[in-house]
Design a protein around this motif. Structure first.
Motif, mmCIF file in Angstrom:
data_model
loop_
_atom_site.group_PDB
_atom_site.id
_atom_site.type_symbol
_atom_site.label_atom_id
_atom_site.label_comp_id
_atom_site.label_asym_id
_atom_site.label_seq_id
_atom_site.Cartn_x
_atom_site.Cartn_y
_atom_site.Cartn_z
ATOM 1 N N THR A 131 0.853 -1.188 0.000
ATOM 2 C CA THR A 131 0.000 0.000 0.000
ATOM 3 C C THR A 131 0.886 1.234 0.000
ATOM 4 O OG1 THR A 131 -1.790 -1.116 1.188
ATOM 5 C CG2 THR A 131 -1.788 1.284 1.251
ATOM 6 N N THR A 179 1.124 5.709 -0.355
ATOM 7 C CA THR A 179 0.399 6.968 -0.103
ATOM 8 C C THR A 179 1.175 8.137 -0.702
ATOM 9 O OG1 THR A 179 1.473 7.151 2.055
ATOM 10 C CG2 THR A 179 -0.717 6.122 2.006
ATOM 11 N N PRO A 226 -1.593 10.928 3.225
ATOM 12 C CA PRO A 226 -2.169 9.795 3.964
ATOM 13 C C PRO A 226 -3.641 9.546 3.703
ATOM 14 C CG PRO A 226 -1.838 11.689 5.410
ATOM 15 C CD PRO A 226 -1.177 12.021 4.115
ATOM 16 N N LYS A 257 -5.032 6.056 -0.256
ATOM 17 C CA LYS A 257 -4.257 4.818 -0.136
ATOM 18 C C LYS A 257 -4.457 3.978 -1.392
ATOM 19 C CE LYS A 257 -4.967 4.691 4.887
ATOM 20 N NZ LYS A 257 -5.886 5.857 4.954
ATOM 21 N N THR A 292 -3.449 0.263 -3.104
ATOM 22 C CA THR A 292 -2.931 -1.080 -2.838
ATOM 23 C C THR A 292 -2.906 -1.884 -4.134
ATOM 24 O OG1 THR A 292 -3.844 -1.024 -0.594
ATOM 25 C CG2 THR A 292 -3.280 -3.190 -1.487
ATOM 26 N N GLU A 306 -8.378 3.809 -2.260
ATOM 27 C CA GLU A 306 -9.236 4.306 -1.188
ATOM 28 C C GLU A 306 -9.026 5.809 -1.096
ATOM 29 O OE1 GLU A 306 -10.235 3.776 3.579
ATOM 30 O OE2 GLU A 306 -8.795 2.421 2.600
#
Length: 279
Positions: free
Chosen positions: A135, A137, A141, A144, A146, A180
């Motif tokens: 993952t 960034t 933060p 995300k 992955t 995300e």
């Protein structure tokens, strides 16, 4: 969240429906919203709720399905990050040029990015390696990304400047991506893939809201396979079928995918290249 479409019609699993149709809008009108633009094959431009622009699998300048205005890479505007799922030219062809133009990194399978560095296609700062299960960034933060498994292959064709001949190089292992975003919305960009049992795990663990799913067959899932993965394993709110009709072998269609999906709560958006969805 309810998606707002730009001049498109939403397909439900059983039939064609008008769903949340809105008037044409600009990205500025949709500040704070997620915008997903399909540019043909699996090429996507994702503008996050915080205004970051992520380009995935850029195959634009020689893509027969990309709208003419986007064959000029400048038409993409600001780009903050590039993701590449594997080395095949219809997913990676414009990544090096786009990275250099915007001075932003390409993140992709470690083996692919290492080959680009070794061959001098990109410098290390613009060709960042990461792998399945990792993952990252790079945009802060709140976003995300992955890398997941994808059931496919990955090679690149590189013209050796000394010989003038094409060479094939192994391009690492193919991946998909879970994005995300700042508001918690999750996108599963599946890359190129066939069925694999851990799609069930991906659905249960990551719970994607939107899947970007290849349906053309031959190199990727058929509409029937893609429908099975959607209905039985991933169970997303929304699905965007891609990777069809670009080349003659890719015969699967969104209509076949919807028919195979049958009774499902997943809403399918069969948009055309260049069109956008807002969530």
């Amino acid at each position: 969240m309810k998606p707002v479409l730009r001049n498109v019609v939403a397909l439900t699993a059983a039939s064609l429906l008008h769903a949340g149709c809105g008037t044409p809008s600009t990205a500025q009108d949709k500040s704070g919203k997620l915008e997903v633009q399909w540019l043909g094959q699996t090429s996507m431009k994702v503008t996050t709720p915080g205004g970051k622009v992520i380009v995935i699998d850029p195959f634009l300048t020689n893509n027969p399905k990309t709208p003419p205005e986007y064959k000029n890479l400048d038409a993409l505007g600001k780009v903050d990050l590039i993701l590449v799922s594997h080395g095949h030219m219809d997913h990676s062809a414009d990544a090096p040029a786009l990275a250099k133009k915007n001075n932003v990194p390409v993140y992709g399978p470690a083996g692919l990015n290492q080959v680009w560095i070794t061959l001098g296609v990109l410098p290390p700062a613009l060709s960042v390696r990461f792998g399945k299960g990792g993952t990252i960034t790079p945009l802060g933060p709140d976003i995300k990304i992955t890398a997941t498994h994808a059931e496919h292959s990955s090679e690149i064709v590189w013209k050796n400047p000394e010989t003038g001949k094409d060479e094939s190089h192994i391009g690492g292992e193919p991946v998909g991506f879970i994005l995300e975003l700042e508001n918690g919305f999750k996108i599963y960009h599946m890359g190129d893939t066939g069925l694999f049992g851990d799609m069930k795990f991906i659905g249960e663990y990551y719970k994607p809201d939107l899947i970007i799913v290849p349906v053309g067959g031959h190199f990727v899932m058929s509409p029937k396979d893609a429908a099975y993965a959607t209905r039985e394993w991933l169970k997303p709110k929304y699905a965007l079928p891609v990777h069809y009709a670009t080349f003659p072998e890719l015969k699967g269609t969104p209509e076949e995918y919807v028919q195979a999906l049958g009774s499902s709560s997943t809403k399918v958006f069969p948009i055309k290249p260049g069109e956008k969805l807002n969530f």
